[in-house]
Design an enzyme around this catalytic site. Structure first.
Site, PDB file in Angstrom:
ATOM      1  N   TYR A 137      46.139  41.382  37.536  1.00 23.23           N
ATOM      2  CA  TYR A 137      44.882  42.102  37.300  1.00 23.23           C
ATOM      3  C   TYR A 137      44.849  42.494  35.815  1.00 23.23           C
ATOM      4  O   TYR A 137      45.485  43.449  35.400  1.00 23.23           O
ATOM      5  CB  TYR A 137      44.864  43.335  38.198  1.00 23.23           C
ATOM      6  CG  TYR A 137      43.637  44.208  38.160  1.00 23.23           C
ATOM      7  CD1 TYR A 137      42.575  43.992  37.285  1.00 23.23           C
ATOM      8  CD2 TYR A 137      43.536  45.288  39.040  1.00 23.23           C
ATOM      9  CE1 TYR A 137      41.469  44.819  37.286  1.00 23.23           C
ATOM     10  CE2 TYR A 137      42.414  46.119  39.041  1.00 23.23           C
ATOM     11  CZ  TYR A 137      41.399  45.879  38.155  1.00 23.23           C
ATOM     12  OH  TYR A 137      40.289  46.711  38.151  1.00 23.23           O
ATOM     13  N   LYS A 167      42.726  38.252  38.050  1.00 24.39           N
ATOM     14  CA  LYS A 167      41.454  38.981  38.069  1.00 24.39           C
ATOM     15  C   LYS A 167      41.209  39.347  36.618  1.00 24.39           C
ATOM     16  O   LYS A 167      41.921  40.180  36.056  1.00 24.39           O
ATOM     17  CB  LYS A 167      41.567  40.226  38.945  1.00 24.39           C
ATOM     18  CG  LYS A 167      40.379  41.185  38.874  1.00 24.39           C
ATOM     19  CD  LYS A 167      40.577  42.287  39.905  1.00 24.39           C
ATOM     20  CE  LYS A 167      39.512  43.368  39.967  1.00 24.39           C
ATOM     21  NZ  LYS A 167      38.559  43.538  38.902  1.00 24.39           N
ATOM     22  N   ASP A 194      31.097  42.231  35.454  1.00 22.74           N
ATOM     23  CA  ASP A 194      29.860  41.898  36.170  1.00 22.74           C
ATOM     24  C   ASP A 194      28.693  41.565  35.251  1.00 22.74           C
ATOM     25  O   ASP A 194      27.955  40.610  35.491  1.00 22.74           O
ATOM     26  CB  ASP A 194      29.420  43.061  37.071  1.00 22.74           C
ATOM     27  CG  ASP A 194      30.528  43.584  37.965  1.00 22.74           C
ATOM     28  OD1 ASP A 194      31.682  43.137  37.831  1.00 22.74           O
ATOM     29  OD2 ASP A 194      30.235  44.460  38.798  1.00 22.74           O
ATOM     30  N   ILE A 209      34.878  39.172  40.859  1.00 19.33           N
ATOM     31  CA  ILE A 209      35.159  40.445  41.529  1.00 19.33           C
ATOM     32  C   ILE A 209      34.532  41.549  40.702  1.00 19.33           C
ATOM     33  O   ILE A 209      34.725  41.565  39.486  1.00 19.33           O
ATOM     34  CB  ILE A 209      36.674  40.726  41.592  1.00 19.33           C
ATOM     35  CG1 ILE A 209      37.402  39.593  42.285  1.00 19.33           C
ATOM     36  CG2 ILE A 209      36.941  42.047  42.301  1.00 19.33           C
ATOM     37  CD1 ILE A 209      38.918  39.803  42.362  1.00 19.33           C
ATOM     38  N   SER A 211      32.560  45.788  40.579  1.00 21.91           N
ATOM     39  CA  SER A 211      32.146  47.029  41.217  1.00 21.91           C
ATOM     40  C   SER A 211      30.669  47.021  41.569  1.00 21.91           C
ATOM     41  O   SER A 211      30.280  47.484  42.634  1.00 21.91           O
ATOM     42  CB  SER A 211      32.434  48.205  40.287  1.00 21.91           C
ATOM     43  OG  SER A 211      31.720  48.061  39.077  1.00 21.91           O
TER      44      SER A 211
END
Lengths: 315, 315, 315, 315
Positions: A137, A167, A194, A209, A211
């Site tokens: 990550y 990630k 994002d 991935i 939020s």
């Protein structure tokens, strides 16, 4: 190679007013995310306030999400901790509850001083759940670690048998592209920024991935669909709408702000734990109003046949 | 006001070759530190690799040090953790085992965004051991938190009834002096930057906590004694010797390097845990040789009547 | 070795309301500084807004200060620039006007990537005024350069024949002590962090350069005198008073705030140039009031026989 | 709105072995860049070592480039300097020589403390060439300034009549997209992060400025052409090739490395000036070999009908 495709949400953890876990909220939250077209969830990460929880709480939360999901979509569990041994416990527990993969940030109190050191630490963590795919990550703005990700893949390839990917939560898409193409695309590099999803698609992202996917996935999926169809004009304009939404969001502390949005959409996830600071009543109203002025909630509600439509997206 | 005076060591945690705790080494280590003239120990902090250990290990280590010490000198337990609730457990445990005080760093995954936020978090931690004095552990270079410490005292004064002071690990002595003088010296501000002990004494330091005190306390105590006597020339030259020692130390990863020095002095504390990286054999030899060239070990050995002499130091 | 001893002020550059140079203010300003007991001035540095001025302005300002001073105290000229060739012109000009020394920061647009690279750049600058002593101006918080100063001395010793020392503006007094002691004190290491003057004296500082010495030198000289006499209690309490003054100062943009203080003391230096931002009327009043509440101006005025007293200080 | 479209190179400045300007190399260099399909050049910026040159040199270099170009393509002149007044002189000179636009970084010694402060400084600079379009040059990793670019546009819109846009050199494409869309695309936001050109095109970039365009423009133009045609697969793979090239480049100090590449292509631009450090012979050979192994120079040479082909690209 069986890489993850589509969107994975990083759900928030529901707490009550006293900061206690409120696991009973999880099933409805999960149903919403599945209905929104998500293909996976990434639990107990930054968004999920993993580092704010006790060990047993992290396990309970992971289990509650996994139980609510069943096998319908993927469940990845974040196991990062300052202590590798605690990470190992979390990893073993993730395997036990049937998680699909584990992931971990770099140590973040003492910071690894070299790629080798980082990979050595990740290898110890990954070894505690050898049957599960392991994702590093990478989130430099939170961990303060800025390492060469292709080097991490190169060393990890040798010493982490279950290394599956990264990630990748950073704006440096050119390095992201290098990782995507490392060893003929052997590794699954999930994009985690994002508001730059469309640029990432351009260089080859298949999975992401994030939020904001916990509440705005239908809109992001439309971006992906337009991109896939080659309608760049439409993809760009839909992406821009989401960028405007994020711009509003970022005027506030991001995790509580996003919890407020999910609440407005019908699921009350409660406050965040310290050291995160919650929104004041006024801030919450201001946030919602600004998003309303952007037509955000109306747009989400009126997406025609949202679920079916979204389910068809197959990246 | 009953402030701590003298030197407090921040001992390393003994591990075996496999990284398991080796608690049986602790008693001898404690005897050495007491014999060296230390007035307290600060356990499970950065030096003690607190963040590298599991919860139960942190408790075991704290207890082992406390048991070895008895009531002869002070035992402070560091309870910092990314999760406030875990910190609270550690705080309660510290009270149970009879520790003299607790201390905690700021949260370091999510970083407090304001002094208020930081103090709110500290208040929650401190409340779990209300009968124990609480010290905020300020160490900006590790936590990335650079807040105004007088503001922390001002807010903490209102909301943390058991706030006792700050472990101040930074070079900004002028702010240190402000804290020392805050509210007529109400708070106990322990200095944590060993290689600047003499400058700190100048502005009023009475107590200090540090890693190099675990093995070089007799030399630092001589600096303090010369300073007390007003022999600045001697204090300065003795301090300089220690600065040269630290300069050598810092060519290597500091925690493993210091463990190597303690080993050379007869107590084998084993390796560090990842993500810290250990010294190679060659590095270890080079470190010891450079210190030998400085006459360091010889000097430590030949301090006349070290113990008795040191015991007399009463700051 | 003929090192500089005593205090050197880094004077502000006087501008009029339109931002034009107001050189006619300089003589009175210089008289005040000499009367205050200063032994030198350091012109066109950060405080003097060197980087905000045009080449010809920097030369005019340096000359005006030198002319006003004559040979009564030392005049050091800061020649740092992003372009080494411009620095060389400034250095040659400094020699022409009879300056006592030159000094330069590291390049600060492109940052030197190694000590060797930094020293190579400094060597080119210093070579343009080979007859003048050259001081490296170390100010990491403005230049972002954090290099090992003993390494700079070691390399500079070989390649900069006129290397004289360092203007050391950082809180890391232990490294400052290493520099002071490098090669038996061969180099003149002037301390530049005013609010830590007393700690620096402890480790051997004999000379210091700073901005607050432009208006508060008499108070700092008292600190030095008490320290010299061995009256540490008095030195500490007088230093603390100055720390409190600096604490107030730093609530405001520091250069305009200090210009406001000098104005209150009778010499109007005008505003700062962009990108520095000036104080509002309200801020200026608030600053002066807070200093008045501390008794600052009264204290400065009532120092008995200030000048004579100060002149006697011989470090 | 007459925005710049296509690629603009940021050429290096030719020096001889002694670091003196070698203006006679400029015409051939310019011909090569025009032949490569570039639509403009951006002179005296970071790449052009603007901050390493003296005022008069910057003017000579700008003039030499402008003279060589004539009116065939655009010439933008970078006028950033620590001193706003020097910037103003450079701006006025750029107007005199017929430059098409000016651009400036934020002040970088004293850093603007707010957007207002930054825009005030830019307004002063821009006002010195009111007839020329002004671009703010945003390059956070060199200036250390991380400000909200939409705020800069908002304030600049009011106070900088000739504000034309931003040279946006950062990976944060989502903010770049916000700027592109500010006020219905009123401002010309040129993308400056070469290795992310394709992602930037996706969100609407029409023009870009960069260092690698000085030698690899034909390849980047192919990326743009494929993107325009909607052949994303091809655009991505061609972009990836360039990313691999940049990855090799960045193993070396970037400006000297790129000068070595241009030299290999037939134009010897000489060394860089301090504080930049030049490549060793070995490093230069290693760089060229690694690029050869990638087939880079062969690919550049064998682009069929490069010039004509490229000229047709009309974004």
């Amino acid at each position: 190679m069986n890489h993850f495709t589509g969107l994975m949400a990083a759900p928030f953890t529901p707490f009550d007013a006293k900061g206690e876990l409120r696991l009973e909220t999880i099933p409805a939250y999960v149903e919403k995310m599945i209905a929104d077209g998500l293909k996976g969830i990434f639990v107990c990460g930054s968004n999920g306030e993993g580092p704010n929880m006790m060990m047993e709480e992290r396990m309970e939360v992971a289990k509650a999400f996994k139980d609510a999901v069943g096998s319908r979509i993927k469940v990845y569990v974040h196991v990062g901790h300052t202590s590798i041994r605690e990470s190992q416990k979390l990893a073993a527990h993730a395997a036990e509850i049937g998680a699909d993969a584990i992931s971990s940030v770099a140590a973040f109190y003492f910071k690894p001083g070299s790629v080798k050191n980082l990979v050595d630490a990740l290898a110890e963590i990954a070894s505690a759940a050898p049957q599960l795919p392991f994702y590093y990550y990478n989130i430099p703005h939170l961990t303060g670690m800025n390492m060469d990700m292709t080097e991490v893949l190169k060393l990890g390839e040798k010493s982490i048998p279950n290394l599956k990917g990264i990630k990748y939560t950073a704006a440096t898409i050119w390095e992201y592209q290098l990782c995507l193409n490392y060893a003929q695309g052997k590794y699954d590099i999930l994009f985690g920024f994002d508001e730059m999803l469309l640029p990432a698609l351009t260089v080859g992202a298949k999975g992401a991935i994030g939020s904001t996917y916990t509440f705005a996935a239908p809109l992001y999926l439309q971006v992906m669909k337009s991109f896939e169809k080659g309608d760049m004009e439409d993809a760009r304009s839909k992406m821009f709408y989401l960028v405007e939404m994020v711009k509003i969001l970022l005027k506030f502390p991001p995790i509580p702000a996003q919890k407020a949005i999910v609440k407005r959409l019908g699921i009350d996830l409660g406050p965040c734990r310290l050291p995160l600071s919650n929104l004041t009543k006024e801030d919450e109203q201001s946030l919602i109003k600004q998003l309303d002025d952007l037509g955000f909630f109306k747009k989400l509600e009126t997406l025609p046949h949202a679920v079916n439509d979204k389910q068809k997206v197959a990246l």
